[in-house]
Design an enzyme around this catalytic site. Structure first.
Site, PDB file in Angstrom:
ATOM      1  N   HIS A  84     -12.494  -3.777   3.808  1.00  0.00           N
ATOM      2  CA  HIS A  84     -11.609  -4.398   3.885  1.00  0.00           C
ATOM      3  C   HIS A  84     -11.078  -3.615   5.216  1.00  0.00           C
ATOM      4  O   HIS A  84      -9.842  -4.400   5.697  1.00  0.00           O
ATOM      5  CB  HIS A  84     -10.759  -3.612   2.805  1.00  0.00           C
ATOM      6  CG  HIS A  84      -9.504  -2.714   2.852  1.00  0.00           C
ATOM      7  ND1 HIS A  84      -7.893  -3.440   1.536  1.00  0.00           N
ATOM      8  CD2 HIS A  84      -7.647  -3.742   3.577  1.00  0.00           C
ATOM      9  CE1 HIS A  84      -7.780  -4.070   1.314  1.00  0.00           C
ATOM     10  NE2 HIS A  84      -7.287  -4.191   2.956  1.00  0.00           N
ATOM     11  N   GLU A 111       1.611  -1.317   0.151  1.00  0.00           N
ATOM     12  CA  GLU A 111      -0.392   0.227   0.079  1.00  0.00           C
ATOM     13  C   GLU A 111       0.964   1.363   0.297  1.00  0.00           C
ATOM     14  O   GLU A 111       0.270   2.704   0.356  1.00  0.00           O
ATOM     15  CB  GLU A 111      -0.574   0.394   1.120  1.00  0.00           C
ATOM     16  CG  GLU A 111      -1.708  -0.919   1.256  1.00  0.00           C
ATOM     17  CD  GLU A 111      -2.745  -1.556  -0.203  1.00  0.00           C
ATOM     18  OE1 GLU A 111      -3.672  -0.110  -0.665  1.00  0.00           O
ATOM     19  OE2 GLU A 111      -3.392  -2.175   0.143  1.00  0.00           O
ATOM     20  N   HIS A 156      -6.928  -3.754   9.705  1.00  0.00           N
ATOM     21  CA  HIS A 156      -7.901  -4.884   9.418  1.00  0.00           C
ATOM     22  C   HIS A 156      -8.924  -4.197  10.380  1.00  0.00           C
ATOM     23  O   HIS A 156      -9.281  -6.101  11.560  1.00  0.00           O
ATOM     24  CB  HIS A 156      -7.989  -5.982   8.570  1.00  0.00           C
ATOM     25  CG  HIS A 156      -7.074  -5.550   7.168  1.00  0.00           C
ATOM     26  ND1 HIS A 156      -6.309  -7.569   6.792  1.00  0.00           N
ATOM     27  CD2 HIS A 156      -6.624  -4.549   6.219  1.00  0.00           C
ATOM     28  CE1 HIS A 156      -5.845  -6.571   5.559  1.00  0.00           C
ATOM     29  NE2 HIS A 156      -6.353  -5.390   5.443  1.00  0.00           N
ATOM     30  N   GLU A 195     -16.644   9.945  23.512  1.00  0.00           N
ATOM     31  CA  GLU A 195     -15.376  11.467  23.045  1.00  0.00           C
ATOM     32  C   GLU A 195     -15.142  10.849  22.142  1.00  0.00           C
ATOM     33  O   GLU A 195     -14.415  12.122  21.791  1.00  0.00           O
ATOM     34  CB  GLU A 195     -14.320  10.352  24.565  1.00  0.00           C
ATOM     35  CG  GLU A 195     -14.147   8.860  24.018  1.00  0.00           C
ATOM     36  CD  GLU A 195     -12.831   8.973  24.030  1.00  0.00           C
ATOM     37  OE1 GLU A 195     -12.839   7.595  24.720  1.00  0.00           O
ATOM     38  OE2 GLU A 195     -11.944   9.901  25.048  1.00  0.00           O
ATOM     39  N   HIS A 224      -2.916   1.636   8.736  1.00  0.00           N
ATOM     40  CA  HIS A 224      -4.121   0.927   7.874  1.00  0.00           C
ATOM     41  C   HIS A 224      -3.795  -0.860   8.611  1.00  0.00           C
ATOM     42  O   HIS A 224      -2.855  -0.780   8.859  1.00  0.00           O
ATOM     43  CB  HIS A 224      -3.160   0.852   6.191  1.00  0.00           C
ATOM     44  CG  HIS A 224      -4.146  -0.323   5.717  1.00  0.00           C
ATOM     45  ND1 HIS A 224      -5.631  -0.196   5.608  1.00  0.00           N
ATOM     46  CD2 HIS A 224      -4.137  -1.989   5.201  1.00  0.00           C
ATOM     47  CE1 HIS A 224      -6.250  -1.505   5.131  1.00  0.00           C
ATOM     48  NE2 HIS A 224      -5.525  -2.060   5.232  1.00  0.00           N
TER      49      HIS A 224
HETATM   50  O1  2HA Z   1      -2.184  -7.127   3.297  1.00  0.00           O
HETATM   51  O2  2HA Z   1      -3.695  -5.137   4.196  1.00  0.00           O
HETATM   52  O3  2HA Z   1      -3.993  -3.783   1.991  1.00  0.00           O
HETATM   53  C1  2HA Z   1      -1.536  -5.608   3.763  1.00  0.00           C
HETATM   54  C2  2HA Z   1      -2.911  -5.121   3.219  1.00  0.00           C
HETATM   55  C3  2HA Z   1      -2.759  -4.477   2.330  1.00  0.00           C
HETATM   56 ZN    ZN Z   2      -5.251  -4.040   4.354  1.00  0.00          ZN
END
Ligand code: 2HA
Ligand code: ZN
Length: 275
Positions: free
Chosen positions: A211, A116, A142, A170, A140
């Protein structure tokens, strides 16, 4: 100084492990990047290699030309970062046009920076400009409950922001600008990077439907704390929807207005609609 002795590297490693412990990083899921300060790059100069091959980023970030980033590696597991950071992480330098990068440290067993990288760097470029250089961390993850919500709520900034705000008092103080949402897109490329960085002009949080989430912040504590707050709020919403989809009571529009006054935050009008 050795890279692994630097405080920003230790903070980065701790954050990776915190995310793993939250359950947000199955397998190689998620990625983290940190825009290094000039003095931080200087402090570890003795370990930075300059002979690495220049490679295409896959997008153009002229505003970040010549800067250094500490990033997680593509295909690497957050779970392993704390055990073997030199295998899992890399310091990369950008060229003078912001179109190519080279590896200066880390990924000792081979590999590339996070898949990414275009999204991370385009977000960094936008946030650096929007915050006068204060934001340095792009994360980032998940996040389970936020992902679950992208199957049942309309994919609209107004809906996600308002529902998440209502779940914990909050929240409007922690993310007063709200959250943005992009519909499902192929990850890893320029297109999703452009869509995400467009949202980052307005928000510190962008949700990728089905995602995960991107968060931006000044330092590791604030960025991890932001991700954690949004995801916890999503967890409460999932519980509420599971128990009783129609709320019996909630934080009202007027409550938000009162909160904004006392906590001295500005809440955009478009999130303060009557329901
Ligand atoms: O695997 O999270 O978006 C890596 C990620 C791709
Ligand atoms: Zn991801």
């Amino acid at each position: 100084m050795k890279v692994l002795d630097a405080k920003f590297v230790q903070g980065f490693i701790r954050m990776c492990n915190d995310g793993w412990e939250q359950g947000w990083h199955e397998r190689n899921g998620g990625n983290l990047s940190y825009r290094m300060k000039e003095e931080e790059a200087e402090s570890v100069r003795e370990e930075l290699q300059t002979g690495g091959e220049w490679r295409e980023i896959g997008t153009s970030v002229p505003g970040l030309a010549g800067q250094y980033f500490l990033v997680t590696g593509s295909g690497k597991y957050f779970r392993n970062v704390i055990l073997d950071p030199e295998d899992s992480l890399a310091i990369v330098e950008l060229d003078d046009k912001g179109e190519r990068y080279r590896i200066c440290w880390g990924l000792v067993n081979g590999g590339r920076p996070t898949s990414e990288l275009p999204s991370h760097l385009m977000n960094h470029e936008v946030k650096m400009q929007a915050t006068g250089g204060r934001h340095r961390v792009i994360y980032h993850a998940h996040t389970t409950n936020v992902i679950a919500l992208t199957f049942v709520l309309p994919l609209k900034d107004e809906v996600f922001t308002r529902e998440l705000w209502e779940m914990a008092t909050e929240c409007p103080v922690v993310f007063p600008d709200g959250v943005g949402v992009v519909g499902w897109m192929v990850p890893g490329g320029r297109e999703i990077a452009v869509a995400t960085s467009e949202l980052m002009k307005k928000y510190d949080v962008a949700i990728w439907a089905h995602h995960g989430m991107f968060a931006s912040g000044e330092d590791f504590d604030l960025t991890f704390g932001l991700m954690h707050t949004v995801e916890k709020s999503a967890e409460i919403l999932v519980k509420q929807l599971s128990m009783c989809p129609a709320k019996l009571q909630t934080i009202t529009t007027q409550n938000f207005r009162d909160l904004a006054v006392d906590f001295k935050v500005t809440l955009p009008e478009r999130f303060l609609y009557e329901k």
